[in-house]
Design an enzyme around this catalytic site. Structure first.
Site, PDB file in Angstrom:
ATOM      1  N   LYS A 107     -21.036 -15.491   1.257  1.00 47.05           N
ATOM      2  CA  LYS A 107     -22.462 -15.214   1.450  1.00 47.05           C
ATOM      3  C   LYS A 107     -23.143 -14.534   0.276  1.00 47.05           C
ATOM      4  O   LYS A 107     -22.616 -13.588  -0.300  1.00 47.05           O
ATOM      5  CB  LYS A 107     -22.635 -14.325   2.689  1.00 47.05           C
ATOM      6  CG  LYS A 107     -22.286 -15.034   3.991  1.00 47.05           C
ATOM      7  CD  LYS A 107     -22.472 -14.069   5.141  1.00 47.05           C
ATOM      8  CE  LYS A 107     -22.280 -14.775   6.473  1.00 47.05           C
ATOM      9  NZ  LYS A 107     -22.354 -13.824   7.584  1.00 47.05           N
ATOM     10  N   ARG A 124       0.825  -1.222   0.000  1.00 52.39           N
ATOM     11  CA  ARG A 124       0.000   0.000   0.000  1.00 52.39           C
ATOM     12  C   ARG A 124       0.856   1.267   0.000  1.00 52.39           C
ATOM     13  O   ARG A 124       0.426   2.302  -0.510  1.00 52.39           O
ATOM     14  CB  ARG A 124      -0.944  -0.017   1.202  1.00 52.39           C
ATOM     15  CG  ARG A 124      -2.073  -1.004   0.987  1.00 52.39           C
ATOM     16  CD  ARG A 124      -3.021  -1.067   2.147  1.00 52.39           C
ATOM     17  NE  ARG A 124      -4.187  -1.869   1.790  1.00 52.39           N
ATOM     18  CZ  ARG A 124      -5.031  -2.375   2.647  1.00 52.39           C
ATOM     19  NH1 ARG A 124      -4.862  -2.168   3.939  1.00 52.39           N
ATOM     20  NH2 ARG A 124      -6.060  -3.083   2.249  1.00 52.39           N
ATOM     21  N   GLY A 183      -9.620  -7.606  -1.679  1.00 52.20           N
ATOM     22  CA  GLY A 183      -9.954  -8.632  -0.691  1.00 52.20           C
ATOM     23  C   GLY A 183      -9.410  -9.996  -1.039  1.00 52.20           C
ATOM     24  O   GLY A 183      -8.309 -10.123  -1.567  1.00 52.20           O
ATOM     25  N   GLY A 187     -13.764  -3.375   0.103  1.00 53.58           N
ATOM     26  CA  GLY A 187     -15.113  -2.824   0.266  1.00 53.58           C
ATOM     27  C   GLY A 187     -15.455  -1.810  -0.808  1.00 53.58           C
ATOM     28  O   GLY A 187     -16.577  -1.777  -1.324  1.00 53.58           O
TER      29      GLY A 187
END
Length: 396
Positions: free
Chosen positions: A201, A40, A353, A376
């Site tokens: 999910k 990062r 992710g 996100g």
């Protein structure tokens, strides 16, 4: 949402003080505090170098971890300042506070071509609450705001959106790259456009599937979320992950795909196990899954069908692994998908992710067009949501 935003190339930064929001939320060793990945920090360097070389004085800022407004020594950005200095080969002045005396004095004395880093923004509770007074104080140290932390643009925080009320706001090179590649993929994709969705999910991906049904030619579903869809189709899924309250939704999505002429692909076979363990013995099940087994990965026939579906794609967006890729015995499906993307010749975009980690871990990162730096944020991007940290930037 308008993705066409002004960048640092559209403003004269010479002699100006620039408040630069970076994403220095780096992973650290729990015992020693040692930074375990530079990724990062390295991602911010092109923007920093451009600003410094063009005569700006750079006031960098970032969050680290979740201190919840409390001062926590182990979450100080001091080690980041040190590592950034080494990577830039240039001194990075570190402020011991955020908008206090030390930061303000150092910002006031900062000369063109110099860079400083403020202490962890989240040491102040007002950062995450987008407190106007805190945003105003931050902004008061600079003349221009540059957003280069794509991983936080889905948050309406003081340093991501609030400061844009008080300063002209531009995108840095990293945010610009994310917006231009992902924005084009969603607004004007090279076709066929294939979306590959995995992860645990269905509920995490409801809005993504809804949005992509309007845009994609093919939607491929793998990972834990696939079992709810399988159940909705009348298959037995054993002890696999199931969101019983999402079965009607899954039925609706398949019906909607048929109505829109979108090809909707689900696994035809699965690698299963008796328990959720890295040492569990894989058992192949086609169609129905026996009642004492849980699905852990897609099977070989599914790998082949999914790889075939992406072969002639023009654009592929992938978010979420195909199975429990952390366990070597059940990483085959995710590996096959990464390989298929790498060999496709399409514009390939991997959401942040787990899917980004998988592509990097499996060694295919250099063959992918774009790996998003925000988990996100990239998910909300795929949902078609307005991102507060992008909406606040000046339009071209």
């Amino acid at each position: 949402m308008n993705y066409n935003k002004k960048t640092i190339y559209d403003v004269d930064v010479k002699g100006k003080k620039v408040l630069l929001r970076c994403d220095f939320n780096v992973p650290q060793d729990k015992e020693t505090g040692e930074i375990t990945s530079n990724k990062r920090i390295v991602a911010a360097i092109p923007t920093i170098k451009y600003l410094l070389e063009n005569g700006a004085a750079v006031i960098a800022c970032s969050h680290l971890g979740k201190p919840k407004g409390e001062w926590k020594e182990k979450l100080t950005l001091a080690p980041v300042a040190k590592r950034l200095s080494e990577l830039l080969n240039h001194e990075v002045i570190f402020a011991k506070d955020i908008i206090g005396e030390d930061a303000k004095a150092k910002a006031a004395a900062l000369k063109p071509g110099e860079i400083m880093l403020l202490e962890n923004l989240r040491f102040d509770i007002r950062e995450e609450k987008n407190g106007e007074d805190f945003a105003k104080e931050l902004a008061s140290m600079a003349e221009i705001f540059v957003s280069d932390a794509f991983g936080t643009v889905h948050r309406a925080h003081a340093s991501t959106a609030g400061v844009a009320k008080f300063l002209p706001a531009y995108s840095g090179l990293l945010v610009d790259k994310e917006l231009s590649i992902m924005g084009k993929a969603l607004d004007d994709p090279k076709r066929p456009f294939v979306a590959v969705l995995g992860g645990a999910k269905v509920s995490d991906k409801i809005n993504v599937i809804n949005n992509l049904l309007e845009k994609a030619d093919t939607i491929i579903i793998g990972g834990g979320m696939a079992y709810t869809f399988k159940k909705a189709q009348g298959y037995e899924i054993g002890t696999s992950l199931l969101e019983a309250d999402r079965i009607d939704y899954a039925k609706d999505m398949v019906k909607k795909a048929q109505e829109k002429g979108v090809k909707f692909m689900l696994p035809v076979d699965n690698l299963c196990a008796k328990e959720f363990s890295a040492d569990a013995e894989p058992v192949l099940a086609e169609g129905n899954i026996p009642e004492d087994l849980m699905g852990m990965d897609i099977g070989p026939k599914t790998c082949e069908a999914f790889a075939d579906a992406v072969k002639n794609a023009g654009t592929i967006v992938w978010n979420g692994p195909m199975g429990v890729f952390e366990f070597d015995k059940f990483a085959g499906g995710t590996k096959a998908m990464a390989k298929a993307l790498a060999e496709s010749g399409a514009v390939t975009i991997v959401g942040g992710g787990d899917s980004a980690s998988a592509v990097e871990k499996l060694g295919f990162a250099d063959k992918i067009t774009h790996i998003s730096t925000g988990g996100g944020a990239s998910l909300e991007f795929l949902e078609g949501k307005e991102l507060p940290g992008v909406a606040c930037l000046l339009d071209k």
